[in-house]
Design a protein around this motif. Structure first.
Motif, PDB file in Angstrom:
ATOM      1  N   ASN A 179      -7.735   2.152  -1.444  1.00  0.00           N
ATOM      2  CA  ASN A 179      -7.337   3.332  -1.379  1.00  0.00           C
ATOM      3  C   ASN A 179      -6.017   3.398  -2.391  1.00  0.00           C
ATOM      4  OD1 ASN A 179      -8.618   4.256   0.783  1.00  0.00           O
ATOM      5  ND2 ASN A 179      -7.364   3.035   2.371  1.00  0.00           N
TER       6      ASN A 179
ATOM      7  N   THR B  20       0.966  -1.258  -0.080  1.00  0.00           N
ATOM      8  CA  THR B  20      -0.080   0.114  -0.007  1.00  0.00           C
ATOM      9  C   THR B  20       0.768   1.146  -0.042  1.00  0.00           C
ATOM     10  OG1 THR B  20       0.023  -0.103   2.359  1.00  0.00           O
ATOM     11  CG2 THR B  20      -1.987  -1.212   1.087  1.00  0.00           C
TER      12      THR B  20
ATOM     13  N   ASN C 105      -8.458   1.829  -8.776  1.00  0.00           N
ATOM     14  CA  ASN C 105      -8.471   2.029  -7.512  1.00  0.00           C
ATOM     15  C   ASN C 105      -9.934   1.755  -6.843  1.00  0.00           C
ATOM     16  OD1 ASN C 105      -5.804   2.048  -6.523  1.00  0.00           O
ATOM     17  ND2 ASN C 105      -5.701   4.142  -7.522  1.00  0.00           N
TER      18      ASN C 105
ATOM     19  N   ALA D  53      -6.899   8.403  -7.028  1.00  0.00           N
ATOM     20  CA  ALA D  53      -7.891   8.137  -6.317  1.00  0.00           C
ATOM     21  C   ALA D  53      -9.133   7.671  -7.438  1.00  0.00           C
ATOM     22  CB  ALA D  53      -8.043   8.888  -5.168  1.00  0.00           C
TER      23      ALA D  53
END
Length: 606
Positions: free
Chosen positions: A211, A42, A207, A202
């Protein structure tokens, strides 16, 4: 009977394996970021560790640090082998070639160390050391052992080591393209932001429901008093979208009321089904986008000139080209794919082709993931002339015979050619739309259309400009950001004694062909050639009175003359990139060489 065994000695081939075609350090780090994304990270950190040397600050180490799922011992042991990665088992993954970690690492450094863990209580370590391999101290990758992370790496995690992750640390950095963290960031942020725009935005489909990925650039400086590294900067990369369909990108905010609106909208989407093996199919998708009319109007309201000179136009200019997308990441941006920047109109379109990794062989994807060799437009009349006897046949008959031949003899090649033709056709449609809307200063009257015609230029100017643009993409300098100083160049030409009509024609030639480099032939110069820069433009003047011109260039064929001109353009670029003190020495060297060349050729036989 003794049987011989074929093998390759690592100590013999390791140095040659370092020349594996990575364009620069940014592309090499992208290989490692691919692995992190495939491992479910991430957050990926690109950390530079600097120390002061006699010549100032220099990078000592570079680390790629992630919070992905980590690797158990057997996978870690394979990861540093060339072609040994488990990623080969993932047909749709970014890193399926299994070459990324060792290939990219040896292209930049002599020592690669890897720590990886699936729980923080058992951190495993192994390494690839070129010097030990060359000295035959190592013949294989060491079996991973338990080993704690170095303190400065722990610091990059901000004190909290994730439950799983991987650290790759490059040391003995003998092949870096850039020596300081400042230049690494300068040359990396636009490229990394563009390659991973879908992961970073985003707003991307990629996505949906999760996130966005964070890629963080961190810089640390060694403190001689504390004998430790101190963080001096930390900044997250933003997406850089050449399609201009997202709002959370590096493009400066548009003028109100469009600050939360994307600059472009989709113009065409063309899905094409490909049979890459008998009974196996995959879809290739081609998209084009164009600048929205309302955004164009808002940008034009900010300037009395063309919007290509605004901060938005300059940003778009850097993203001109065909974007090749594989596994949701960009392989390459081909700036010269059927794109000729006439009066800045190409800044207002985007075009991309997307495909899955199962089509890697079909498209000729390189194992360092920097391009697809078979994506290139060649006019169909050129293709047919190589295969079909055209005598006495109409164009339609020739093309029909050509496609029939391909279907029979080269069905994969036929599909590739049709894809390239489709890309070209969609680009043409996007051109037509922006031309009809009057973008980039285009007018509708007959006289204004005549004013916008391209003034022909010498092929050497085009070749040198293409080479210059390629260099700028990898090694930009501040001067490259500037638009050509038209008034300064006009004044220079007038002082040279050029008639006003010739001055206007020369300026139009530069602007309509978007030249970065132009060759001029003049007598009365002191040297064989000299170089004058006008912000984003370079003039190279060649002395027609010099003996090298009269004894060689004047009688050379076009190819020979163009090759020599490119040599001079390379010298000109070297002078532009040099620091001020070295620049002066380059100029002096050029003058001394010119005079010496005159002496050596003085008695040459005519």
């Amino acid at each position: 009977m003794n049987q011989s065994k074929l093998y390759i000695s690592p100590s013999v081939v390791i140095e040659s394996m370092r020349d594996n075609g990575y364009k620069n350090t940014a592309y090499a780090t992208a290989e490692l970021i691919d692995n992190s994304i495939q491992a479910g990270a991430t957050c990926v950190r690109l950390a530079c560790f600097e120390k002061y040397k006699t010549r100032g600050k220099q990078i000592e180490q570079i680390a790629i640090i992630d919070d992905g799922k980590g690797m158990p011992s057997d996978v870690l042991h394979l990861a540093l082998e060339f072609g040994g990665s488990k990623h080969r088992e993932d047909e749709k993954g970014m890193g399926k070639f299994g070459m990324g970690l060792p290939n990219s690492s040896v292209s930049q450094c002599r020592l690669t160390e890897v720590w990886s863990w699936t729980n923080p209580e058992e951190i495993l370590y192994t390494f690839l050391d070129i010097d030990k391999i060359k000295n035959k101290e190592l013949e294989s990758i060491p079996v991973p052992i338990k080993k704690d992370l170095p303190e400065h790496i722990k610091q990059a995690f901000n004190g909290e080591i994730p439950n799983s992750g991987t650290v790759i640390l490059w040391s003995h950095l003998d092949r870096l393209h850039w020596k300081t963290s400042k230049s690494i960031k300068l040359h990396t942020e636009a490229l990394i932001g563009r390659i991973y725009r879908r992961q970073l935005s985003a707003e991307s489909e990629y996505n949906k429901g999760r996130n966005p990925l964070r890629i963080v650039f961190q810089c640390y400086e060694f403190n001689d008093l504390t004998k430790s590294y101190l963080e001096i900067s930390s900044e997250s990369f933003k997406p850089n979208d050449p399609m201009y369909l997202y709002t959370d990108t590096t493009l400066p905010k548009l003028p109100d009321p469009f600050s939360q609106v994307s600059a472009f909208s989709i113009n065409d989407v063309e899905p094409i089904e490909i049979e890459y093996e008998k009974g196996k199919y995959s879809t290739v998708t081609i998209r084009t986008s164009v600048l929205k009319p309302e955004v164009n109007k808002a940008l034009r309201a900010t300037t009395d000139a063309n919007i290509g000179g605004t901060v938005w136009g300059k940003h778009m200019k850097k993203n001109i080209g065909l974007s090749i997308i594989r596994a949701n990441r960009e392989l390459d941006l081909i700036s010269d794919y059927y794109i000729n920047d006439n009066n800045a109109k190409d800044r207002w379109i985007g075009v991309e082709i997307e495909f899955e990794p199962v089509l890697d062989q079909f498209f000729g994807v390189t194992n360092n993931k920097q391009g697809a060799n078979k994506i290139k437009y060649i006019p169909i009349d050129v293709l047919t002339s190589e295969i079909i006897d055209t005598d006495g046949k109409t164009k339609a008959e020739i093309e029909e015979e050509y496609w029939s031949y391909l279907k029979e003899e080269d069905p994969l090649g036929e599909q590739i050619i049709r894809i390239n033709i489709t890309i070209k056709e969609l680009i043409t449609k996007a051109y037509e739309k922006i031309s009809n809307l009057g973008y980039g200063g285009f007018k509708s009257t007959e006289q204004d259309q005549t004013d916008n015609l391209v003034v022909k230029t010498d092929v050497a100017n085009i070749q040198a400009t293409t080479a210059e643009n390629n260099r700028i993409a990898e090694f930009p300098i501040n001067e490259d950001e500037a638009e050509i100083d038209v008034e300064g160049y006009k004044k220079h030409l007038i002082e040279e004694g050029l008639p006003e009509e010739e001055v206007e024609k020369t300026i139009k030639e530069i602007i309509t062909n978007n030249l970065k480099v132009k060759f001029e032939y003049r007598d009365g110069l002191d040297d064989f050639f000299d170089i004058a820069s006008f912000q984003g433009f370079t003039e190279i003047r060649i002395n027609t009175a010099h003996s090298f011109y009269s004894k060689f260039m004047q009688n050379a064929n076009e190819e020979e003359r163009n090759l020599l001109n490119l040599c001079l353009a390379a010298w000109g670029r070297m002078e532009k990139e040099a620091s001020s003190n070295i620049k002066k020495e380059c100029s002096n060297t050029r003058r001394r060489w010119s005079k010496m060349l005159e002496e050596y050729l003085g008695d040459a036989v005519e």
